[in-house]
Structure formats: structure tokens, C-alpha cells
Design a protein around this motif. Structure first.
Motif, short mmCIF file in Angstrom:
data_model
loop_
_atom_site.label_atom_id
_atom_site.label_comp_id
_atom_site.label_asym_id
_atom_site.label_seq_id
_atom_site.Cartn_x
_atom_site.Cartn_y
_atom_site.Cartn_z
N ASP A 23 3.88 -0.89 -11.13
CA ASP A 23 2.89 -1.60 -11.94
C ASP A 23 1.47 -1.16 -11.59
O ASP A 23 0.63 -0.95 -12.47
N SER A 24 1.21 -1.00 -10.29
CA SER A 24 -0.12 -0.57 -9.85
C SER A 24 -0.42 0.84 -10.34
O SER A 24 -1.54 1.12 -10.80
N GLN A 83 0.85 -1.19 0.00
CA GLN A 83 0.00 0.00 0.00
C GLN A 83 0.89 1.24 0.00
O GLN A 83 1.86 1.31 0.75
N LEU A 129 -2.76 3.52 -3.74
CA LEU A 129 -2.44 2.35 -4.55
C LEU A 129 -2.38 1.13 -3.63
O LEU A 129 -1.78 1.18 -2.56
N HIS A 130 -3.01 0.05 -4.06
CA HIS A 130 -3.02 -1.22 -3.33
C HIS A 130 -2.65 -2.31 -4.32
O HIS A 130 -3.19 -2.34 -5.43
N PHE A 131 -1.73 -3.19 -3.93
CA PHE A 131 -1.26 -4.21 -4.87
C PHE A 131 -0.74 -5.43 -4.13
O PHE A 131 -0.27 -5.33 -3.01
N ARG A 137 -1.23 0.68 -14.11
CA ARG A 137 -2.58 0.14 -14.34
C ARG A 137 -3.63 1.19 -13.99
O ARG A 137 -4.61 1.37 -14.72
N THR A 138 -3.43 1.88 -12.88
CA THR A 138 -4.39 2.90 -12.45
C THR A 138 -4.45 4.03 -13.46
O THR A 138 -5.55 4.50 -13.81
#
Length: 123
Positions: free
Chosen positions: A87-88, A53, A65-67, A91-92
Motif C-alpha cells: 500500500d505504501s 520500514q 518506505l515508511h508505513f 501511494r508513493t
């Protein structure tokens, strides 16, 4: 609201986790989700999960962001944190671009649901 219309909020005793949070108090945190049984004992049949996080500041404010981090231990999760956050974020940003594209291409019709709080009616 009657009791009959309330949702049942029963915990899943077969899907329990003990949660520990580790942070550097600068960049983010890692949640370690250790599977346990209903008796509180470790559940060795399921894998421990590592969840990263963080947040990125944008002109619109903080973007959380959470991944998930593919790791077998905390050290490996720490090493993969930067890549997971990147990466998160990518994607976001792609999801936000797609949402903007869809919003820009939508046709607005007076009286249509979702036009916001605007109460102006065309004759």
C-alpha cells in the motif's frame, strides 16, 4: 545567530514513547512505539504503535518506505507487513506520478524562481 532566534527544543513529556526495533535482516523492520509516562512507566491510556520500514530498489536508487501497521501486537504487525509495504509503495508511486504530471504541465518563465541552478538569462 543570536540566542533569541534559536528555536525552543523542549520535549513533550506527555507524548513519550519507548522504541524497539525488530528486523528479519532481509525485507525490513518494524518499530514498536510503546507509550510511556515521564517516569518511564507504561502509559496504558495510549495505544502502542507499530511502524513498518523497508526500501525498494529503483533505477534512481533505493526508495525508502515508511508505513503504519494497524495491529494490536507484534505478531499481527508482522502478518500485515507485506500489505502495508505494498500500500505504501502504491501511494508513493501515485505521488511520484502526480509530481511528474505537475512538473510537465508547469510553464517555465525566464527569471522565475525554482528553475534550478541554470543561470542562463534570455535577452
Amino acid at each position: 545567530m543570536s540566542n533569541e532566534s534559536l528555536p525552543e527544543m523542549k520535549m513533550d513529556a506527555d507524548n513519550l514513547y519507548k522504541e524497539e526495533v525488530y528486523t528479519d535482516q532481509k525485507v525490513g523492520s518494524i518499530r514498536v512505539m510503546t507509550p510511556i509516562t515521564a517516569d518511564g512507566e507504561p502509559d496504558t491510556a495510549r495505544a502502542t504503535q507499530y511502524l513498518g520500514q523497508t526500501q525498494v530498489m529503483t533505477p534512481g536508487g533505493a526508495l525508502p518506505l515508511h508505513f503504519e501497521l494497524e495491529a494490536d501486537n507484534l505478531k499481527a504487525a508482522i502478518e500485515k507487513f507485506a500489505e502495508g509495504a505494498k500500500d505504501s509503495l502504491e501511494r508513493t508511486m501515485e505521488e511520484l506520478k502526480e509530481m511528474r504530471r505537475q512538473q510537465a504541465s508547469s510553464i517555465v518563465v525566464p527569471g522565475q524562481e525554482g528553475m534550478g541552478n541554470n543561470k542562463i538569462q534570455m535577452p
